[in-house]
Design an enzyme around this catalytic site. Sequence first.
Site, PDB file in Angstrom:
ATOM      1  CG  ASP A 266      -7.630  -9.662  22.240  1.00 51.07           C
ATOM      2  OD1 ASP A 266      -7.369 -10.540  22.825  1.00 51.07           O
ATOM      3  OD2 ASP A 266      -8.491  -9.974  21.475  1.00 51.07           O
ATOM      4  CB  SER A 267      -8.180  -8.668  27.984  1.00 49.36           C
ATOM      5  OG  SER A 267      -9.367  -7.986  27.263  1.00 49.36           O
TER       6      SER A 267
ATOM      7  CG  ASP B 211      -7.612  -5.235  16.342  1.00 49.74           C
ATOM      8  OD1 ASP B 211      -8.478  -6.138  16.469  1.00 49.74           O
ATOM      9  OD2 ASP B 211      -8.028  -3.985  16.788  1.00 49.74           O
TER      10      ASP B 211
ATOM     11  CB  CYS C 204      -3.762  -3.773  -5.836  1.00 52.18           C
ATOM     12  SG  CYS C 204      -2.902  -4.492  -5.378  1.00 52.18           S
TER      13      CYS C 204
ATOM     14  CB  CYS D 284      -1.026  -7.350  -3.745  1.00 55.65           C
ATOM     15  SG  CYS D 284      -2.265  -8.188  -4.848  1.00 55.65           S
TER      16      CYS D 284
ATOM     17  CB  CYS E 166      -3.339  -7.631  -8.369  1.00 55.48           C
ATOM     18  SG  CYS E 166      -4.234  -7.160  -7.367  1.00 55.48           S
TER      19      CYS E 166
ATOM     20  CG  HIS F  77      -6.616  -7.626  -3.377  1.00 53.24           C
ATOM     21  ND1 HIS F  77      -5.626  -7.081  -3.655  1.00 53.24           N
ATOM     22  CD2 HIS F  77      -7.222  -7.075  -2.716  1.00 53.24           C
ATOM     23  CE1 HIS F  77      -6.653  -5.730  -4.284  1.00 53.24           C
ATOM     24  NE2 HIS F  77      -7.965  -6.327  -3.296  1.00 53.24           N
TER      25      HIS F  77
END
Length: 380
Positions: free
Chosen positions: A95-96, A269, A307, A309, A312, A338
């Site tokens: 970002d700027s 984002d 989940c 992941c 988990c 997570h």
Amino acid sequence: MTTPIRYELIKTDKQTGARLGVVHTPHGSFETPTFMPVGTLATVKTMSPEDLESMGANIILSNTYHLWLRPGEDIIKEAGGLHKFMNWDGAILTDSGGFQVFSLSDMRKITEEGVHFRNHLNGEKLFLSPEKAMQIQNDLGSDIMMAFDECPPYPATHEYMKQSVERTSRWAERCLAAHARPDVQGLFGIIQGGEYEDLRKQSAQDLISLDLPGYAVGGLSVGEPKDVMNRVLEFTTPLMPSNKPRYLMGVGSPDSLIDGAIRGIDMFDCVLPTRIARNGTCMTSSGRLVVRNAKYARDFGPIDENCDCHVCRNYTRAYIRHLIKCNETFGFRLTTYHNLYFLLKLMEQVRQAIREDRLGDFKEEFFEQYGLNKPDAKNF
């Protein structure tokens, strides 16, 4: 003009008009709609690049302002650029620095040349202009650079916002003129204008005339109600080129990601998933879960039973609660992993729903399961 950033539209969802696409960059391609984890200081807090790769992240965001202050863009350039410095092979968007200048500094003065303000770390006087923001980002070597803009507060008067939009347009022209590496770095413009339809239209027309490789919607998720954000998106995204990526800045709650995709956004984002993770708050398929609460002290189930992941599959709520209560970094690492996985997986489900022309149905199912259809629904 050839550009290092190219957008390929795969299909649109017949229920909602949401876009399924691919963005091609010098450091690989990624499918959209997508969520970009935020690595402000050249790291996504507590995560390794290997972690991010394992959960399916293809692009991350870093911050021009913070890296300018520490360690300095000259050091990162000397290291071979941001990708080499942080050992990340995927795409990077920077970002700027504009948002940080306006949000972190109480003492600032906006002029036509740029912004005079004080370093939030030590009070030192600093000056950031479109040219300086471009020089820093050129030295960082990100794949996607953002134009330096003014991010006005919410609410703001029409008169103030009009002046701000016109300044942002002039600054975008200066950014384009100062951009030293257009063959390897793509510059995105940021459409401003607050909640005012005429100003969003003016901003979009000004920036589209510069023929940049992508465009962002800025100035949202700054305190306005969600219905205002959705309304602004409804009249802004149709103004944006259909053959280029559309990026909604600073948005990361699950409902807003789905609502944004439905309104034609490709990239998102937000620091939300990583920030709340460090407070012990987790995103789950049935809504918000604060794992540090006492009721989980003897809960030996996963954060989210739906989940798959790594966290988990291997760790319990009781153990993660214990780590966070003891201020152990590993606890923050587990909740962060997570939460990021949850949002990346959500966007994967959104993309699949678009493939199957059922994103509207998916939204209804998700909101129902997530508890967002209740009057007293707790969001993030």
